[in-house]
Design a protein around this motif. Structure first.
Motif, PDB file in Angstrom:
ATOM      1  N   ARG A  66       0.848  -1.169   0.000  1.00  0.00           N
ATOM      2  CA  ARG A  66       0.000   0.000   0.000  1.00  0.00           C
ATOM      3  C   ARG A  66       0.898   1.239   0.000  1.00  0.00           C
ATOM      4  O   ARG A  66       1.693   1.443   0.917  1.00  0.00           O
TER       5      ARG A  66
ATOM      6  N   ALA B  65       0.532   4.180   0.832  1.00  0.00           N
ATOM      7  CA  ALA B  65       0.421   5.048   2.001  1.00  0.00           C
ATOM      8  C   ALA B  65       1.432   4.704   3.076  1.00  0.00           C
ATOM      9  O   ALA B  65       1.709   5.503   3.957  1.00  0.00           O
TER      10      ALA B  65
ATOM     11  N   LEU C  18      -4.391  -6.378   0.293  1.00  0.00           N
ATOM     12  CA  LEU C  18      -3.808  -5.100  -0.105  1.00  0.00           C
ATOM     13  C   LEU C  18      -3.135  -5.123  -1.461  1.00  0.00           C
ATOM     14  O   LEU C  18      -2.488  -4.152  -1.854  1.00  0.00           O
TER      15      LEU C  18
ATOM     16  N   SER D 130      -5.241  -0.861  -1.821  1.00  0.00           N
ATOM     17  CA  SER D 130      -6.106  -0.372  -0.749  1.00  0.00           C
ATOM     18  C   SER D 130      -6.971  -1.510  -0.234  1.00  0.00           C
ATOM     19  O   SER D 130      -7.323  -2.425  -0.978  1.00  0.00           O
TER      20      SER D 130
ATOM     21  N   GLN E  45     -10.399  -3.212   1.292  1.00  0.00           N
ATOM     22  CA  GLN E  45     -11.835  -3.068   1.089  1.00  0.00           C
ATOM     23  C   GLN E  45     -12.557  -3.857   2.174  1.00  0.00           C
ATOM     24  O   GLN E  45     -12.235  -5.023   2.423  1.00  0.00           O
TER      25      GLN E  45
ATOM     26  N   CYS F 100      -9.425  -8.963   3.989  1.00  0.00           N
ATOM     27  CA  CYS F 100      -9.268  -7.752   4.804  1.00  0.00           C
ATOM     28  C   CYS F 100      -9.977  -7.889   6.138  1.00  0.00           C
ATOM     29  O   CYS F 100      -9.583  -7.262   7.130  1.00  0.00           O
TER      30      CYS F 100
ATOM     31  N   ASP G 296      -8.746   2.036  10.613  1.00  0.00           N
ATOM     32  CA  ASP G 296      -8.596   2.853   9.406  1.00  0.00           C
ATOM     33  C   ASP G 296      -8.035   1.980   8.293  1.00  0.00           C
ATOM     34  O   ASP G 296      -6.832   1.694   8.250  1.00  0.00           O
ATOM     35  N   LEU G 297      -8.911   1.521   7.370  1.00  0.00           N
ATOM     36  CA  LEU G 297      -8.482   0.650   6.284  1.00  0.00           C
ATOM     37  C   LEU G 297      -7.653   1.381   5.245  1.00  0.00           C
ATOM     38  O   LEU G 297      -6.998   0.753   4.420  1.00  0.00           O
ATOM     39  N   THR G 298      -7.681   2.719   5.261  1.00  0.00           N
ATOM     40  CA  THR G 298      -6.973   3.488   4.247  1.00  0.00           C
ATOM     41  C   THR G 298      -5.547   3.809   4.659  1.00  0.00           C
ATOM     42  O   THR G 298      -4.603   3.614   3.887  1.00  0.00           O
ATOM     43  N   ASN G 299      -5.349   4.275   5.903  1.00  0.00           N
ATOM     44  CA  ASN G 299      -4.026   4.703   6.337  1.00  0.00           C
ATOM     45  C   ASN G 299      -3.529   3.989   7.585  1.00  0.00           C
ATOM     46  O   ASN G 299      -2.386   4.191   7.993  1.00  0.00           O
TER      47      ASN G 299
END
Length: 339
Positions: free
Chosen positions: A43, A45, A115, A119, A121, A127, A136-139
């Motif tokens: 990822r 990020a 991942l 990202s 999901q 996941c 926080d699945l994004t960051n």
């Protein structure tokens, strides 16, 4: 039609989870796996984040459900009356599908399949096995990965089974020939063997593991495309002499990889290896026995020689004892008693 039989089956089968699968205590892997950068968690990020460790849990799961499978077979048997029912030939098609199979997934596979697209999901089942910091699945950094037993897998396979047998009293050929000669052979051709654990971004439909007898760099174990067992038996008076030939067709080490003789091979591709071919193998076993029994009670002394030609297991499948003889030529002597 006399001598011809058609047959078919459709069945539903279940397997309940075992006590260890249910109640083995959950433990955290030690030492804790470490990830860092985009190469670790896939990822972008996380590129600027320092290396960090996460907990990876394995063990039982009391919420497991029984596995379920459906099996369909259809085929025919030919036994000509003109040959005194001594010759029989059969062909059967089979299709098996197992759902909610019980097993465990490695933390690296879980992270890769969650991942791999860059990202996480919430709808992705992989996941759901990962705990992210602050949810926080994004960051959020990976805090823990749950690799405990789960009803996560699905397997499906289909193929063809062949069988042929013939028995012949030799005195029908010549009055001077004693004894009886029997020949039987069974062959299986696996057309497809797939597992949901092989589904990934690179292989969205999974990998057909038919024709694979190795498992280089992980992956689901496969099945040989062709396997054949043939037996020739001669019985006269109380003596029985037999020979068995076992054949495994040429296979791949890993059907998800590409070798030099296959199209698409390139030394710059991560899925290319220098040897992906496992050569075909044929084994010969011999045996002899003498019946010591009296009054209808069978007792015998026997000698068996396995792998008569002392054939080595083929490279690179030297650790697969499911199909290949890893011991070499071996001898067995014994006595069997019937009661």
């Amino acid at each position: 039609m006399r001598g011809l039989l058609f047959r078919s089956t459709l069945s539903r089968d279940i397997r309940a989870p075992t006590l260890p699968e249910l109640y083995t205590a959950n433990v955290s892997t030690l030492p804790r796996p470490v990830t860092s950068g985009a190469n670790a968690d896939l990822r972008p990020a996380f590129v600027s984040l320092p290396a960090y460790a996460f907990d990876s849990f394995t063990g039982g799961n009391t919420n497991l459900k029984p596995e379920g499978s459906k099996t369909f077979t259809a085929g025919f048997v030919v036994q000509p009356r003109a040959l005194k029912d001594r010759v029989q030939f059969s062909v059967d098609f089979y299709r098996i599908r197992v759902r909610d199979a019980i097993g465990a997934i490695g933390s690296s596979t879980i992270i890769q399949n969650c991942l791999g697209g860059g990202s996480a999901q919430a709808s992705n089942p992989y996941c759901q096995l990962i705990t992210f910091a602050n949810n926080d699945l994004t960051n959020g950094a990976i805090v823990a990965v749950n690799g405990a037993n789960a009803n996560f897998a699905e397997f499906r396979t289909k193929g063809l089974d062949f069988a042929f047998s013939v028995q012949q009293p030799l005195n029908e050929v010549s009055a001077n020939l004693p004894g009886r000669l029997s020949f039987t052979t069974q062959a299986t051709h696996v057309i497809e063997y797939r597992a949901s654990t092989d589904v990934s971004l690179l292989y969205p439909n999974g990998v057909n593991r038919a024709g694979q007898t190795g498992a280089l760099f992980g992956g689901t174990a496969g099945l040989p495309s062709w396997s054949v067992n043939a037996n020739l038996d001669y019985r006269v008076a109380k003596f029985d002499i037999n020979a068995q030939v076992r054949y495994i067709s040429q296979s791949h080490q890993n059907n998800a990889l590409i070798g030099p003789v296959e199209s698409g091979y390139s030394t710059t591709l991560f899925n290319s290896i220098n040897n992906n071919i496992i050569p075909a193998v044929t084994y010969l076993n011999l045996g002899i026995s003498y019946d010591l029994g009296r009054d209808g009670v069978r007792s015998e002394i026997y000698l068996t020689v396995n792998n008569v030609t002392d054939k080595d297991p083929p490279l690179p499948a030297i650790n697969n004892n499911a199909y290949y003889d890893l011991l070499g030529r071996s001898y067995r002597v014994g006595v069997r008693f019937g009661f």
